[in-house]
Design an enzyme around this catalytic site. Structure first.
Site, PDB file in Angstrom:
ATOM      1  N   HIS A 471       0.839  -1.202   0.000  1.00  0.00           N
ATOM      2  CA  HIS A 471       0.000   0.000   0.000  1.00  0.00           C
ATOM      3  C   HIS A 471       0.881   1.261   0.000  1.00  0.00           C
ATOM      4  CE1 HIS A 471      -3.676   2.331   1.318  1.00  0.00           C
ATOM      5  NE2 HIS A 471      -2.720   3.155   1.728  1.00  0.00           N
ATOM      6  N   GLU A 472       1.805   1.324   0.934  1.00  0.00           N
ATOM      7  CA  GLU A 472       2.645   2.522   1.026  1.00  0.00           C
ATOM      8  C   GLU A 472       3.548   2.653  -0.188  1.00  0.00           C
ATOM      9  OE1 GLU A 472       1.744   4.660   3.030  1.00  0.00           O
ATOM     10  OE2 GLU A 472       0.523   3.349   4.299  1.00  0.00           O
ATOM     11  N   HIS A 475       1.628   4.399  -2.841  1.00  0.00           N
ATOM     12  CA  HIS A 475       1.690   5.864  -2.690  1.00  0.00           C
ATOM     13  C   HIS A 475       3.046   6.361  -3.195  1.00  0.00           C
ATOM     14  CE1 HIS A 475      -1.993   6.711  -0.562  1.00  0.00           C
ATOM     15  NE2 HIS A 475      -1.704   5.927   0.453  1.00  0.00           N
ATOM     16  N   HIS A 478       3.282   6.608  -6.924  1.00  0.00           N
ATOM     17  CA  HIS A 478       2.527   7.770  -7.406  1.00  0.00           C
ATOM     18  C   HIS A 478       3.411   9.020  -7.337  1.00  0.00           C
ATOM     19  CE1 HIS A 478      -1.782   9.733  -7.230  1.00  0.00           C
ATOM     20  NE2 HIS A 478      -1.242   9.821  -8.416  1.00  0.00           N
TER      21      HIS A 478
HETATM   22 ZN    ZN Z   1      -3.013   5.208   1.989  1.00  0.00          ZN
END
Ligand code: ZN
Length: 684
Positions: A471-472, A475, A478
């Site tokens: 998940h991190e 990010h 991105h």
């Molecule tokens: Zn998040």
């Protein structure tokens, strides 16, 4: 100390963590704030009509230096906190906050951006520049900058009162939570509770000079009591205490903790502020910075999900009632029985040992497996690289493309320890930006709180930890794979609030793919891959009661959006009546009349989620639907990966998130993939 010796004022490259000390923080902040203010004065007194080069660039330069310095100070304060660092950070924090908030109120800057927007050739500017100017103007407007003086003053008063009320709301919840204690002296009442929870309860009682056990409403105590305590009357007492916190229904709380008047007043003030800005309701105002266009659109989205998910939630509840009756001898399942009976059912159906799973997920294999995904779908290499670190066990990596060109770099700090803030997050260290002929490549911080290696064994992660890491990293990608040249909208800057979780939740999906997971496991003692049978059990358990979980989130989201989308004054009774209506639409079990959930709903009354709670599900739809494209083409398909990178990750905030999504998917988002990923399909 001068500029040459303060490493926080060196912007020639990566942070100089080896030499940064607490005493560098305040002088660096003071210096950069003074420079920033001087820049703004100079820009404000320019006679010539502002241009991108003469106005935005110098402003970006000044603000970027302060932001880069400040992100280092914040990072250190978060991950290697010491009393000295905390003092230095807290001394500079109000100055930095003040500096940025005064820019939002600066008429001269506002006028500058308006002049840019009015430029004759504005429409032919690069997309990123136009988007940045439009975002700035929107934020000035939403901050009240366009209001005539008396309204502007009133708007400011409202904001101040709202800030005070929000703080008071969460203080009341906190005080009510902290004040509650249930002392148990008869051990038989604790039947079913895990040993570590009992031990902690015993120590808590001893600390108060009492015999027996102290139960509290803090999650590490409350959740296991609701899940494991065999005594229905104990569960009922604790449940009641929990759901009546900060309300008149509370049997234990103080009258001054009652949040009823704050709820009413907060809603009233939000509505008034929205009206001043020209919006019919606060919900309309809230969506001005989000991807959902109107409250009606957000509500239609939630209603649609509710209609599709509720039959599955009802099925979950029927199963639970049957199980409770047959196996637990419970004639009825009350609100305080749901977690308890569910845990028993989960154990019976899907029991596997978390500990066993953990021994397969060793740190190096997990990282290598995650980087292989990036190689497969984006053709990028991730390798360890050199940088100054603030700790020996933090790490640093570089991402390069097929020609060996650097794309971005990131720090990774995985282990929990004292002096480190809990949770997991990504933060930007340096943003991508074009500076003349040169491109400044982005840098990110990835921070988690996983167990550190012990006894010479590698660090071992639960599957949830692995999912958090993906998940991190999502990010991070991105932030790092952006191709945008302008600071204000590169990486995650300027991305709509309800679209920010798309790239992160998207990455989590890979943790449920056999072809990704199997090669990234290595049993810590035997070196074996995870058995398929164990992985299948994990997959089956993943969707346990997903229908019930789904409608619970929808209940919160619908309540929040409808509450903020209605005109007219509210009372504590009307707020509860609305919640009852929403529950009649989506809930699958009865909630007792004494339940005062709104009085504890800090997300919307004290946090940033007002008329925004729907975004949890909204972002899940986007990420699931995006992942659906990978499922259709083969999950590690490089063409799909290249398209996702080009249309979503690379674009950052330079265009509306919906445009990026449609460019990638070829159509608007659909909810089917999310339902499928949660096991909610007609044939399931
Ligand atoms: Zn998040």
């Amino acid at each position: 100390m001068n500029d040459m010796t303060n490493p926080l004022l060196d912007f020639s490259g990566l942070p100089r963590f080896a030499s940064v000390r607490a005493e560098h923080i305040e002088p660096a902040a003071d210096r950069l704030i003074a420079e920033g203010r001087a820049t703004i004065e100079r820009l404000a007194s320019q006679d010539a009509v502002p241009t991108w080069e003469s106005f935005v660039e110098p402003l970006d330069d000044a603000n970027e230096r302060l932001a880069r310095m400040w992100t280092q100070a914040s990072h250190l304060n978060n991950v290697v906190n010491t009393p000295e660092l905390r003092d230095a950070y807290n001394a500079a924090l109000p100055k930095v906050t003040q500096y940025f908030s005064e820019q939002g109120q600066d008429q001269r800057l506002h006028a500058g951006f308006k002049a840019l927007r009015a430029a004759k050739d504005f429409d032919s500017w690069p997309r990123a520049r136009r988007r940045h100017v439009d975002n700035e103007l929107r934020d000035f407007r939403l901050g009240g900058a366009e209001l005539p003086p008396p309204q502007k003053e009133r708007f400011r008063e409202i904001q101040e009162e709202l800030a005070r009320l929000g703080a008071k709301f969460s203080e009341n919840v906190l005080d009510a939570t902290n004040a509650y204690a249930l002392y148990i002296t008869d051990a038989s009442e604790l039947s079913g509770l895990p040993e570590d929870v009992r031990q902690a309860a015993k120590e808590a009682a001893a600390k108060d000079g009492r015999e027996g056990w102290k139960l509290t409403l803090h999650m590490p105590c409350y959740l296991p009591v609701m899940q494991y305590a065999d005594s229905p009357s104990l569960r009922e007492r604790m449940y009641r205490a929990n759901v009546t916190r900060a309300s008149a229904e509370s049997l234990d709380g103080k009258a001054e903790w009652n949040n009823d008047p704050h709820v009413v007043r907060i809603l009233e003030l939000r509505a008034e502020a929205a009206k001043l800005l020209g919006y019919p309701t606060f919900a309309d105002r809230s969506l001005a910075t989000k991807m959902a266009a109107t409250p009606a659109e957000a509500l239609a989205f939630l209603d649609d999900l509710a209609r599709r998910a509720r039959p599955f939630a009802q099925r979950d509840m029927v199963e639970l009632r049957q199980f409770a009756k047959q196996e637990l001898g419970m004639a009825e399942v009350f609100a305080w029985d749901v977690s308890y009976a569910s845990e028993k059912l989960r154990q019976k159906r899907y029991a596997f040992s978390e500990q066993e799973v953990k021994e397969y997920f060793t740190e190096d294999e997990v990282l290598a497996g995650m980087f292989r995904v990036v190689k497969a779908i984006y053709g990028l290499d991730v390798k360890a690289a050199q940088a100054e670190l603030y700790r020996d066990d933090a790490r640093f990596f570089e991402i390069t493309d097929s020609s060996g060109q650097r794309v971005g770099q990131f720090y990774m700090d995985l282990y929990a320890r004292e002096g480190k803030r809990g949770g997991a997050w990504m933060d930007d260290a340096i943003n991508r930006r074009r500076l003349g002929k040169r491109v400044q490549t982005p840098v990110a911080f990835l921070t988690c709180n996983f167990p550190a290696p012990v006894n010479g064994r590698p660090a071992l992660f639960t599957h949830r930890d692995v999912s958090t890491l993906f998940h991190e990293f999502g990010h991070g990608l991105h932030q790092l794979l952006t191709q945008v040249d302008e600071l204000g909208v590169s990486g995650i800057n300027g991305v709509e609030w309800d679209a920010v979780e798309l790239p992160s939740q998207f990455m989590e999906n890979f943790c449920w793919e056999w072809e990704v997971v199997a090669p990234m496991t290595k049993q810590v003692d035997t070196g074996a891959r995870i058995p398929r049978e164990l992985f299948d059990k994990m997959l089956a358990a993943k969707n346990f009661q997903s229908g019930m979980g789904f409608v619970r989130q929808l209940e919160f989201a619908l309540f929040d959006m409808r509450l903020h989308a209605q005109a007219g004054a509210q009372t504590p009774q009307s707020v509860l009546a609305l919640l009852d209506e929403v529950r009649a639409q989506v809930a699958v079990f009865e909630v007792p009349a004494f339940n005062r959930f709104p009085n504890q709903f800090s997300h919307i009354f004290a946090g940033g989620y007002a008329a925004g709670y729907y975004s949890y599900k909204w972002a899940e739809v986007l990420s699931s639907d995006a992942y659906g494209a990978f499922e259709e083409s083969g999950v590690l398909n490089p063409e799909t990966g290249a398209r996702f990178r080009r249309e979503v990750l690379a674009c950052g905030g330079s265009r509306p998130a919906l445009e990026s999504f449609v460019a990638f998917r070829g159509r608007k988002p659909q909810i089917d993939a999310l339902l499928r990923h949660n096991g909610m399909t007609a044939t399931a």
